[in-house]
Design a protein around this motif. Structure first.
Motif, PDB file in Angstrom:
ATOM      1  N   ASN A 112       0.808  -1.224   0.000  1.00 20.87           N
ATOM      2  CA  ASN A 112       0.000   0.000   0.000  1.00 20.87           C
ATOM      3  C   ASN A 112       0.841   1.274   0.000  1.00 20.87           C
ATOM      4  OD1 ASN A 112      -2.346  -1.659   0.248  1.00 20.87           O
ATOM      5  ND2 ASN A 112      -2.035  -1.738   2.461  1.00 20.87           N
TER       6      ASN A 112
ATOM      7  N   GLU B  12       0.385   3.328   5.059  1.00 23.93           N
ATOM      8  CA  GLU B  12      -0.508   3.530   6.207  1.00 23.93           C
ATOM      9  C   GLU B  12      -0.329   2.417   7.219  1.00 23.93           C
ATOM     10  OE1 GLU B  12      -5.224   3.440   6.628  1.00 23.93           O
ATOM     11  OE2 GLU B  12      -4.548   5.207   5.506  1.00 23.93           O
TER      12      GLU B  12
ATOM     13  N   LYS C 258      -1.917   1.377  11.022  1.00 25.66           N
ATOM     14  CA  LYS C 258      -2.899   1.634  12.077  1.00 25.66           C
ATOM     15  C   LYS C 258      -3.646   2.950  11.840  1.00 25.66           C
ATOM     16  CE  LYS C 258      -0.292  -0.945  15.579  1.00 25.66           C
ATOM     17  NZ  LYS C 258       0.441  -0.885  16.871  1.00 25.66           N
ATOM     18  N   GLY C 259      -3.995   3.177  10.582  1.00 29.95           N
ATOM     19  CA  GLY C 259      -4.769   4.361  10.240  1.00 29.95           C
ATOM     20  C   GLY C 259      -3.960   5.641  10.147  1.00 29.95           C
ATOM     21  N   LYS C 260      -2.643   5.546  10.297  1.00 32.04           N
ATOM     22  CA  LYS C 260      -1.794   6.732  10.268  1.00 32.04           C
ATOM     23  C   LYS C 260      -0.808   6.629   9.109  1.00 32.04           C
ATOM     24  CE  LYS C 260       1.538   9.333  13.053  1.00 32.04           C
ATOM     25  NZ  LYS C 260       2.296   9.386  14.342  1.00 32.04           N
ATOM     26  N   GLU C 261      -0.694   7.715   8.349  1.00 29.06           N
ATOM     27  CA  GLU C 261       0.244   7.723   7.232  1.00 29.06           C
ATOM     28  C   GLU C 261       1.668   7.937   7.727  1.00 29.06           C
ATOM     29  OE1 GLU C 261      -0.884  10.538   4.233  1.00 29.06           O
ATOM     30  OE2 GLU C 261      -1.902   8.981   3.057  1.00 29.06           O
TER      31      GLU C 261
ATOM     32  N   GLU D 245       4.652  -4.398  11.010  1.00 31.07           N
ATOM     33  CA  GLU D 245       3.245  -4.051  11.238  1.00 31.07           C
ATOM     34  C   GLU D 245       2.347  -4.576  10.128  1.00 31.07           C
ATOM     35  OE1 GLU D 245       1.690  -2.656  13.747  1.00 31.07           O
ATOM     36  OE2 GLU D 245       3.441  -2.265  14.995  1.00 31.07           O
ATOM     37  N   GLN D 246       2.880  -4.645   8.904  1.00 33.97           N
ATOM     38  CA  GLN D 246       2.093  -5.138   7.772  1.00 33.97           C
ATOM     39  C   GLN D 246       2.107  -6.660   7.671  1.00 33.97           C
ATOM     40  OE1 GLN D 246       3.586  -3.057   4.282  1.00 33.97           O
ATOM     41  NE2 GLN D 246       2.282  -1.280   4.691  1.00 33.97           N
TER      42      GLN D 246
END
Length: 427
Positions: free
Chosen positions: A160, A274, A276-279, A318-319
């Motif tokens: 992403n 992105e 956890k909803g943060k760029e 995280e991904q």
């Protein structure tokens, strides 16, 4: 006093270091296809190399530099970024000379240092991958270098990713825009954050990059630098967008995006993803056509980028990206008794000389514990070596998964293991 690592640093331990090696190996493989070569510069530079090039009013210089006077009373600093040292090296080593192939393309990786509040993906000693491309003003160089960064992210498995671009124009563009931006921001002076008030006349473009919520609301309606581009800078931006589209590289234009360093002009870009909803920005760079001459070299256009490795690995984790970092063992030698110690030493050394990865027991453990170690190492084959095997010279090589066995001799293994290994590991 309890001795601990300095605040804002990390120990990269076995099990983690393999991930770094994978990232670095991917970097070298991808960048080599674009004909970039590695450069290594010192960890510290003369203070002026950084302070004058990145800008005296940047946060790096005013707040974050690890600078000090050495025993010879020379003002030096740990490098906070990679471009200025590479430009210094380019000029000092006369890589602008006619006999040097152009463009001159280099990459680097290593530690950088900034004194700031430690947090996830942002440390006081951080690690950066960077590239610098000297000698071409062609917008194709901008796009080719951006495409290389994307190819690297694709190869390491980042998901992403989003490319954001902007133009800072040339010196004429920025002078005209600076006047208009200051005039706009002064209308909202009482609502600006303290940092933005300080930056207003020193470096107003940095206000556009503020993370303060009130500042963000104010700059939302600020004039756009894109409305102030000269014809040459407008054409350069148009060409960059056309070329990105020709390579099917999606992008968005963010007219408020700036870079934290003063030397950029025309194309700047960031790759984001992105979490956890943060760029999060994982790569940033752009064009710097005046920096080489600023260091005393001839007028030389440049383009480059930097990637934070610490943050990149955090993003991959995280991904849920699984990196191919396991290193299975070719042979584990089970050693039974002191009488086999010397023979085991000779055996493992001969196998390593033949290019095999080998481990053996050196702790005189019981056979059950040694077999457990072989399992934990993921050994492909096991050789058991005790007094009997040493006396007879006969030995068994066992497949650790299928339990298939091949009988052979110590002398044969020590001289040529390939055939035995191929036979015992065959499906």
């Amino acid at each position: 006093m309890k001795l601990q690592r300095p605040k804002g640093t990390v120990d990269i331990l076995p099990g983690e270091s393999e991930k770094w090696q994978f990232v670095e190996a991917t970097m070298r493989r991808v960048f080599a296809t674009y004909r970039f070569s590695e450069i290594r510069t010192p960890l510290f530079e003369h203070y002026e190399v950084i302070s004058r090039s990145v800008g005296d009013t940047t946060d790096i210089v005013t707040k974050e530099m690890y600078d000090f006077y050495d025993k010879g009373d020379r003002h030096v600093t740990l490098r906070p970024e990679g471009t200025a040292p590479v430009v210094r090296s380019y000029v000092e080593n006369k890589k602008f000379a006619p006999e040097v192939q152009k463009p001159f393309k280099v990459y680097y990786t290593g530690s950088m240092f900034r004194y700031e509040r430690p947090q996830a993906g942002r440390l006081r000693e951080f690690h950066q991958i960077g590239v610098e491309n000297f000698g071409s003003k062609n917008p194709a160089t901008d796009v080719e270098t951006i495409a290389m960064a994307k190819a690297f992210f694709d190869q390491v498995g980042v998901k992403n990713i989003k490319l954001v671009i902007n133009s800072l124009g040339d010196s004429e563009t920025r002078e005209r825009y600076r006047t208009a931006l200051i005039a706009y921001l002064e209308q909202h002076l009482d609502k600006l954050s303290d940092d933005s008030k300080r930056r207003l006349h020193e470096n107003p473009l940095r206000v556009l990059d503020s993370k303060d919520k009130q500042d963000i609301a104010i700059v939302k309606d600020a004039p756009s630098i894109l409305d102030f581009l000269t014809d040459a800078s407008q054409q350069h931006l148009t060409d960059v967008k056309t070329m990105l589209e020709s390579l099917n590289i999606a992008y968005t234009v963010d007219q408020n995006m700036v870079r934290g360093l003063d030397y950029y002009n025309d194309t700047i870009f960031e790759f984001m993803t992105e979490i956890k909803g943060k760029e999060l920005t994982i790569c940033g760079g752009g064009r710097y056509d005046a920096l080489v001459s600023y260091f005393g070299g001839p007028e030389t256009p440049g383009f480059g980028f930097g990637i934070g490795v610490d943050r990149l690995l955090l993003v991959l984790e995280e991904q849920g990206t699984s990196l191919p970092v396991s290193q299975p063992l070719d042979v584990y030698v089970v050693v039974l008794g002191a009488s086999a110690n010397v023979a085991a030493l000779k055996l493992v050394q001969s196998l390593r000389d033949q290019g095999y990865s080998v481990e053996r027991d050196v702790l005189n453990r019981k056979i059950k514990q040694q077999f457990k170690s072989a399992e934990e190492f993921g050994a492909k084959t096991i050789i058991t070596l005790g007094e009997t095997e040493v006396e007879t010279g006969e030995i068994v090589v066992k497949n650790n998964v299928t339990r298939a066995e091949v009988k052979t001799t110590l002398s044969e293994i020590e001289s040529q293991f390939d055939a035995v290994f191929a036979e015992v590991t065959a499906d």
